[in-house]
Design a protein around this motif. Structure first.
Motif, mmCIF file in Angstrom:
data_model
loop_
_atom_site.group_PDB
_atom_site.id
_atom_site.type_symbol
_atom_site.label_atom_id
_atom_site.label_comp_id
_atom_site.label_asym_id
_atom_site.label_seq_id
_atom_site.Cartn_x
_atom_site.Cartn_y
_atom_site.Cartn_z
ATOM 1 N N PHE A 13 0.828 -1.217 0.000
ATOM 2 C CA PHE A 13 0.000 0.000 0.000
ATOM 3 C C PHE A 13 0.857 1.261 0.000
ATOM 4 C CE2 PHE A 13 -3.480 -2.936 1.121
ATOM 5 C CZ PHE A 13 -4.370 -2.544 0.142
ATOM 6 N N TYR A 20 -3.306 5.053 -6.302
ATOM 7 C CA TYR A 20 -4.447 4.300 -5.771
ATOM 8 C C TYR A 20 -5.791 4.882 -6.207
ATOM 9 C CZ TYR A 20 -7.808 2.232 -2.592
ATOM 10 O OH TYR A 20 -8.921 1.595 -2.098
ATOM 11 N N ASN A 24 -8.351 2.992 -8.646
ATOM 12 C CA ASN A 24 -9.593 2.576 -8.007
ATOM 13 C C ASN A 24 -10.808 2.965 -8.843
ATOM 14 O OD1 ASN A 24 -10.368 1.195 -5.813
ATOM 15 N ND2 ASN A 24 -10.330 2.918 -4.398
ATOM 16 N N ARG A 36 -19.360 3.506 -1.407
ATOM 17 C CA ARG A 36 -19.092 4.211 -0.140
ATOM 18 C C ARG A 36 -20.309 5.029 0.286
ATOM 19 N NH1 ARG A 36 -14.505 5.423 -2.856
ATOM 20 N NH2 ARG A 36 -12.788 4.015 -2.436
ATOM 21 N N ALA A 55 -8.676 1.476 8.181
ATOM 22 C CA ALA A 55 -8.069 1.237 6.866
ATOM 23 C C ALA A 55 -8.556 2.336 5.909
ATOM 24 C CB ALA A 55 -8.407 -0.163 6.342
ATOM 25 N N CYS A 56 -8.439 3.566 6.390
ATOM 26 C CA CYS A 56 -9.055 4.720 5.700
ATOM 27 C C CYS A 56 -8.376 5.046 4.376
ATOM 28 C CB CYS A 56 -9.041 5.942 6.599
ATOM 29 S SG CYS A 56 -7.366 6.494 6.979
ATOM 30 N N GLY A 57 -7.151 4.545 4.162
ATOM 31 C CA GLY A 57 -6.469 4.783 2.894
ATOM 32 C C GLY A 57 -6.356 6.262 2.578
ATOM 33 N N ASP A 79 -5.040 4.129 9.610
ATOM 34 C CA ASP A 79 -4.429 3.304 8.556
ATOM 35 C C ASP A 79 -2.960 3.103 8.929
ATOM 36 O OD1 ASP A 79 -5.384 2.798 5.326
ATOM 37 O OD2 ASP A 79 -3.261 2.520 5.821
ATOM 38 N N PHE A 80 -2.377 1.975 8.500
ATOM 39 C CA PHE A 80 -0.956 1.787 8.824
ATOM 40 C C PHE A 80 -0.030 2.277 7.711
ATOM 41 C CE2 PHE A 80 -0.889 -3.127 7.805
ATOM 42 C CZ PHE A 80 -1.100 -2.859 6.459
ATOM 43 N N SER A 81 -0.593 2.876 6.651
ATOM 44 C CA SER A 81 0.268 3.375 5.572
ATOM 45 C C SER A 81 0.392 4.901 5.631
ATOM 46 C CB SER A 81 -0.293 2.944 4.208
ATOM 47 O OG SER A 81 0.223 3.769 3.198
ATOM 48 N N MET A 84 -0.568 6.623 2.274
ATOM 49 C CA MET A 84 -2.016 6.724 2.030
ATOM 50 C C MET A 84 -2.582 7.889 2.853
ATOM 51 S SD MET A 84 -2.891 4.286 -0.143
ATOM 52 C CE MET A 84 -4.254 3.211 -0.211
ATOM 53 N N THR A 106 -1.837 3.663 12.407
ATOM 54 C CA THR A 106 -1.907 2.537 13.341
ATOM 55 C C THR A 106 -2.428 1.278 12.655
ATOM 56 O OG1 THR A 106 -2.860 1.787 15.440
ATOM 57 C CG2 THR A 106 -4.235 3.205 14.140
ATOM 58 N N ASN A 107 -2.088 0.155 13.220
ATOM 59 C CA ASN A 107 -2.602 -1.130 12.746
ATOM 60 C C ASN A 107 -4.042 -1.300 13.240
ATOM 61 O OD1 ASN A 107 -3.140 -3.853 12.256
ATOM 62 N ND2 ASN A 107 -1.056 -4.481 12.752
ATOM 63 N N ALA A 108 -4.888 -1.772 12.355
ATOM 64 C CA ALA A 108 -6.303 -1.970 12.707
ATOM 65 C C ALA A 108 -6.487 -2.943 13.877
ATOM 66 C CB ALA A 108 -7.054 -2.503 11.489
ATOM 67 N N ALA A 124 -13.794 0.077 4.665
ATOM 68 C CA ALA A 124 -14.140 -0.131 3.248
ATOM 69 C C ALA A 124 -12.947 -0.743 2.527
ATOM 70 C CB ALA A 124 -14.521 1.206 2.602
ATOM 71 N N PHE A 125 -13.122 -1.926 2.028
ATOM 72 C CA PHE A 125 -12.084 -2.636 1.249
ATOM 73 C C PHE A 125 -10.798 -2.814 2.044
ATOM 74 C CE2 PHE A 125 -14.622 0.263 -1.469
ATOM 75 C CZ PHE A 125 -15.500 -0.705 -1.916
HETATM 76 C C1 LIG Z 1 -7.868 -1.174 -0.555
HETATM 77 S S1 LIG Z 1 -7.371 0.123 0.505
HETATM 78 C C2 LIG Z 1 -8.925 0.852 0.993
HETATM 79 C C3 LIG Z 1 -8.789 2.301 1.350
HETATM 80 C C4 LIG Z 1 -10.087 3.043 1.642
HETATM 81 N N1 LIG Z 1 -10.801 2.487 2.746
HETATM 82 C C5 LIG Z 1 -10.983 3.138 0.433
HETATM 83 O O1 LIG Z 1 -12.210 2.969 0.571
HETATM 84 O O2 LIG Z 1 -10.501 3.417 -0.670
HETATM 85 C C6 LIG Z 1 -6.936 -0.769 1.956
HETATM 86 C C7 LIG Z 1 -6.277 0.083 3.019
HETATM 87 O O3 LIG Z 1 -6.162 -0.710 4.200
HETATM 88 C C8 LIG Z 1 -4.940 -0.408 4.849
HETATM 89 N N2 LIG Z 1 -4.643 -1.549 5.709
HETATM 90 C C9 LIG Z 1 -4.525 -2.847 5.337
HETATM 91 N N3 LIG Z 1 -4.292 -3.616 6.402
HETATM 92 C C10 LIG Z 1 -4.260 -2.782 7.482
HETATM 93 C C11 LIG Z 1 -4.046 -2.974 8.865
HETATM 94 N N4 LIG Z 1 -3.803 -4.190 9.363
HETATM 95 N N5 LIG Z 1 -4.087 -1.900 9.678
HETATM 96 C C12 LIG Z 1 -4.312 -0.654 9.166
HETATM 97 N N6 LIG Z 1 -4.510 -0.406 7.864
HETATM 98 C C13 LIG Z 1 -4.478 -1.460 7.040
HETATM 99 C C14 LIG Z 1 -3.971 -0.170 3.697
HETATM 100 O O4 LIG Z 1 -2.848 0.582 4.092
HETATM 101 C C15 LIG Z 1 -4.867 0.563 2.698
HETATM 102 O O5 LIG Z 1 -4.785 1.951 2.860
#
Ligand SMILES: C[S@@+](CC[C@H](N)C(=O)[O-])C[C@H]1O[C@@H](n2cnc3c(N)ncnc32)[C@H](O)[C@@H]1O
Length: 234
Positions: A13, A20, A24, A36, A55-57, A79-81, A84, A106-108, A124-125
């Motif tokens: 990510f 992205y 998308n 959404r 995982a707000c991306g 989000d952990f990225s 993003m 942060t990690n989810a 979402a996703f």
């Molecule tokens: C496919 S994107 C979706 C982004 C956004 N929610 C959207 O609707 O477009 C997935 C996101 O989940 C985050 N992600 C994946 N695993 C995660 C975790 N364990 N903790 C936090 N974020 C995570 C990724 O960094 C990425 O930004």
């Protein structure tokens, strides 16, 4: 198990962040915007709501909520990225939205919030990327207030039939090629169909949501079942 998912998924990510949003919209033919919106309308947002988007991306769920001009609500994105989240911040800054918001890196699986903090938690996703879904769902349950809503949007595999065959050709053959062409990240767009195929069936996922403690769990198929919206309440 918690740690195994981190290195590959996180760096993937980080690497695709810049492309992205563009990919998308292209790969989903802008259906992602409609999905959404459906998720947000299921939350029945009211004044003073506190909402966390996990995982707000690049912030599209939060931005979509902001567009509605709700009063006095507080939005959190996790989000952990880093890449993003920095794109999310740039997008919000450009539009001058006035709602309160915070982003957390942060990690989810380890959300730094007190129990019973939120009226709604959305993802979402994101859930298909998290191997330990049970732990994540329990974490979401704990930080929701009683009466709060969980909304999970995820890509799913449509049932068999003509549309299924067409979609699978697109999803498994054409989509990875387009993704690889634009993002130069071959692995990421090979991973996408694999991760959707590995996602549990809707019934199994609903059982996981129930096992985490949620009540009134329901699912709605969107766009002939290529995405499903799961709702649960605490
Ligand atoms: C496919 S994107 C979706 C982004 C956004 N929610 C959207 O609707 O477009 C997935 C996101 O989940 C985050 N992600 C994946 N695993 C995660 C975790 N364990 N903790 C936090 N974020 C995570 C990724 O960094 C990425 O930004």
């Amino acid at each position: 198990m918690d740690k195994k998912e981190l290195p590959f998924i996180k760096s993937m990510f980080e690497n695709i962040a810049d492309n992205y949003d563009f990919l998308n919209k292209l790969l989903s033919l802008r259906q992602d915007v409609y999905w959404r919106k459906k998720m947000i309308s299921s939350l029945n947002i009211k004044e003073n709501f506190k909402i966390l988007d996990v995982a707000c991306g690049t912030g599209d769920v939060i931005i979509e909520i902001m567009k509605n001009n709700y009063k006095n609500i507080h939005l959190y994105g996790a989000d952990f990225s880093k890449n993003m989240i920095s794109i999310a911040l740039k997008k919000i800054k450009k539009k001058n939205y006035t709602l309160n918001f915070n982003f957390l890196l942060t990690n989810a699986l380890y959300l730094p919030f007190l129990n019973e903090s939120f009226n709604a938690v959305t993802i979402a996703f994101g859930i298909r990327n998290i191997l330990n879904k049970d732990k994540a769902l329990k974490e979401f349950y704990n930080i929701l207030k009683p009466g709060g809503t969980l909304a999970v949007l995820e890509l799913t595999t449509p049932k068999s039939g003509f549309f299924f065959t067409l979609y699978m050709i697109y999803f498994k053959k054409i989509l990875p090629l387009i993704g690889q062409f634009f993002s130069e990240n071959r692995q990421a767009y090979r991973y996408l169909p694999e991760s959707v195929e590995n996602f549990p069936t809707s019934d199994i996922f609903i059982n996981k949501i129930k096992k985490a403690g949620f009540k009134n769990v329901s699912k709605s198929k969107l766009t002939l079942g290529i995405t499903t919206l799961f709702i649960g309440s605490k």
